[in-house]
Design a protein around this motif. Structure first.
Motif, PDB file in Angstrom:
ATOM      1  N   HIS A  37      91.465 107.678  95.475  1.00  0.00           N
ATOM      2  CA  HIS A  37      92.557 108.199  96.292  1.00  0.00           C
ATOM      3  C   HIS A  37      92.159 108.458  97.741  1.00  0.00           C
ATOM      4  O   HIS A  37      93.013 108.663  98.592  1.00  0.00           O
ATOM      5  N   CYS A  38      90.864 108.438  98.054  1.00  0.00           N
ATOM      6  CA  CYS A  38      90.389 108.894  99.364  1.00  0.00           C
ATOM      7  C   CYS A  38      90.064 107.728 100.298  1.00  0.00           C
ATOM      8  O   CYS A  38      89.069 107.025 100.100  1.00  0.00           O
ATOM      9  N   GLY A  39      90.873 107.556 101.323  1.00  0.00           N
ATOM     10  CA  GLY A  39      90.632 106.519 102.312  1.00  0.00           C
ATOM     11  C   GLY A  39      89.348 106.733 103.092  1.00  0.00           C
ATOM     12  O   GLY A  39      88.661 105.779 103.456  1.00  0.00           O
ATOM     13  N   ARG A  40      88.998 107.986 103.347  1.00  0.00           N
ATOM     14  CA  ARG A  40      87.747 108.264 104.070  1.00  0.00           C
ATOM     15  C   ARG A  40      86.536 107.886 103.224  1.00  0.00           C
ATOM     16  O   ARG A  40      85.517 107.436 103.746  1.00  0.00           O
ATOM     17  N   CYS A  41      86.626 108.054 101.911  1.00  0.00           N
ATOM     18  CA  CYS A  41      85.528 107.645 101.027  1.00  0.00           C
ATOM     19  C   CYS A  41      85.334 106.135 101.098  1.00  0.00           C
ATOM     20  O   CYS A  41      84.198 105.645 101.156  1.00  0.00           O
ATOM     21  N   LYS A  42      86.429 105.410 101.093  1.00  0.00           N
ATOM     22  CA  LYS A  42      86.337 103.947 101.153  1.00  0.00           C
ATOM     23  C   LYS A  42      85.672 103.513 102.454  1.00  0.00           C
ATOM     24  O   LYS A  42      84.810 102.633 102.468  1.00  0.00           O
ATOM     25  N   LYS A  43      86.064 104.143 103.550  1.00  0.00           N
ATOM     26  CA  LYS A  43      85.454 103.839 104.845  1.00  0.00           C
ATOM     27  C   LYS A  43      83.946 104.140 104.800  1.00  0.00           C
ATOM     28  O   LYS A  43      83.129 103.336 105.262  1.00  0.00           O
ATOM     29  N   TYR A  44      83.577 105.284 104.253  1.00  0.00           N
ATOM     30  CA  TYR A  44      82.173 105.696 104.170  1.00  0.00           C
ATOM     31  C   TYR A  44      81.379 104.729 103.296  1.00  0.00           C
ATOM     32  O   TYR A  44      80.275 104.302 103.650  1.00  0.00           O
ATOM     33  N   LEU A  45      81.939 104.372 102.150  1.00  0.00           N
ATOM     34  CA  LEU A  45      81.232 103.463 101.252  1.00  0.00           C
ATOM     35  C   LEU A  45      81.186 102.038 101.807  1.00  0.00           C
ATOM     36  O   LEU A  45      80.234 101.299 101.528  1.00  0.00           O
ATOM     37  N   ASN A  46      82.154 101.648 102.615  1.00  0.00           N
ATOM     38  CA  ASN A  46      82.076 100.355 103.294  1.00  0.00           C
ATOM     39  C   ASN A  46      80.921 100.345 104.297  1.00  0.00           C
ATOM     40  O   ASN A  46      80.222  99.336 104.447  1.00  0.00           O
ATOM     41  N   ILE A  47      80.708 101.462 104.980  1.00  0.00           N
ATOM     42  CA  ILE A  47      79.561 101.581 105.884  1.00  0.00           C
ATOM     43  C   ILE A  47      78.267 101.509 105.078  1.00  0.00           C
ATOM     44  O   ILE A  47      77.313 100.830 105.481  1.00  0.00           O
ATOM     45  N   LEU A  48      78.226 102.195 103.947  1.00  0.00           N
ATOM     46  CA  LEU A  48      77.050 102.123 103.077  1.00  0.00           C
ATOM     47  C   LEU A  48      76.772 100.685 102.659  1.00  0.00           C
ATOM     48  O   LEU A  48      75.623 100.239 102.664  1.00  0.00           O
ATOM     49  N   GLU A  49      77.806  99.953 102.310  1.00  0.00           N
ATOM     50  CA  GLU A  49      77.634  98.546 101.924  1.00  0.00           C
ATOM     51  C   GLU A  49      76.968  97.760 103.050  1.00  0.00           C
ATOM     52  O   GLU A  49      76.049  96.984 102.812  1.00  0.00           O
ATOM     53  N   GLN A  50      77.421  97.985 104.279  1.00  0.00           N
ATOM     54  CA  GLN A  50      76.849  97.281 105.441  1.00  0.00           C
ATOM     55  C   GLN A  50      75.392  97.677 105.681  1.00  0.00           C
ATOM     56  O   GLN A  50      74.600  96.867 106.156  1.00  0.00           O
ATOM     57  N   GLN A  51      75.043  98.934 105.369  1.00  0.00           N
ATOM     58  CA  GLN A  51      73.699  99.444 105.636  1.00  0.00           C
ATOM     59  C   GLN A  51      72.782  99.388 104.416  1.00  0.00           C
ATOM     60  O   GLN A  51      71.619  99.774 104.501  1.00  0.00           O
ATOM     61  N   GLN A  52      73.291  98.893 103.317  1.00  0.00           N
ATOM     62  CA  GLN A  52      72.539  98.923 102.065  1.00  0.00           C
ATOM     63  C   GLN A  52      71.141  98.314 102.197  1.00  0.00           C
ATOM     64  O   GLN A  52      70.159  98.886 101.716  1.00  0.00           O
ATOM     65  N   GLN A  53      71.024  97.187 102.850  1.00  0.00           N
ATOM     66  CA  GLN A  53      69.711  96.534 102.982  1.00  0.00           C
ATOM     67  C   GLN A  53      68.762  97.372 103.824  1.00  0.00           C
ATOM     68  O   GLN A  53      67.568  97.460 103.517  1.00  0.00           O
ATOM     69  N   ALA A  54      69.267  98.006 104.861  1.00  0.00           N
ATOM     70  CA  ALA A  54      68.416  98.864 105.696  1.00  0.00           C
ATOM     71  C   ALA A  54      67.868 100.034 104.876  1.00  0.00           C
ATOM     72  O   ALA A  54      66.694 100.405 105.017  1.00  0.00           O
ATOM     73  N   TRP A  55      68.692 100.612 104.018  1.00  0.00           N
ATOM     74  CA  TRP A  55      68.230 101.696 103.147  1.00  0.00           C
ATOM     75  C   TRP A  55      67.186 101.169 102.170  1.00  0.00           C
ATOM     76  O   TRP A  55      66.168 101.813 101.935  1.00  0.00           O
TER      77      TRP A  55
END
Length: 174
Positions: free
Chosen positions: A45-63
């Protein structure tokens, strides 16, 4: 059970949740000899969560390059979580069906849905934990609402500094 406060430096309270990918129970936060990033998110239900997890997806390799295992978890049903995975093509591990008792162990803020459209039941507000290889808590960031979360790039930069300089957990003064 009342919520517990997780202090920096203490052992992370491991728990089990259902893997979105397989449906099997998995242990979250167990010491595995690696650094870990554990993100608790509100749910579909949370649009901000989706935005945050999309950023995580982009940064996943760096982590991963910095030596971190990643785990995300919500109280959503497996079906709801699978819908988000399909829509956003998230490839990091996701667990679901986080129970109220587990939320309380984590010390996260818990909210009641404002309507049946928001969520099926109580859900966790956002939280981010960075765990040391021994399973102790290096960073704990809790929010009581969707708008306050650590910037993932800044957090990673700080964690790289912490690892390279062998910094202890901070905020442990009693």
């Amino acid at each position: 059970m009342a919520s517990q406060k997780i202090d920096a430096g203490m052992a992370f309270p491991t728990f089990t949740a259902k893997s979105v990918a397989t449906g099997e129970q998995i242990t979250v936060g167990e010491a595995n000899g690696k650094w870990q990033l554990v993100i608790v998110y509100r749910g579909k239900h949370c649009g901000r969560c989706k935005k945050y997890l999309n950023i995580l997806e982009q940064q996943q390799q760096a982590w991963a390059d910095a030596g971190f295992d990643i785990m995300t978890v919500s109280a959503d049903s497996q079906t709801k979580a699978q819908l988000d995975v399909a829509e956003f093509n998230w490839t990091f591990p996701i667990a679901c069906e986080l129970s109220i008792d587990e939320m309380k162990k984590l010390g996260v803020y818990i909210s009641e849905p404002l309507s049946a459209n928001e969520a099926d039941g109580p859900f966790s507000e956002p939280a981010v934990f960075c765990l040391r290889p021994d399973g102790s808590v290096q960073i704990v960031a809790l929010s009581n609402g969707p708008a306050a979360r650590p910037d993932l790039a800044e957090l990673l930069d700080g964690m790289i500094f912490t690892i390279e300089n062998e910094r202890p957990a901070r905020g442990t003064y009693q």
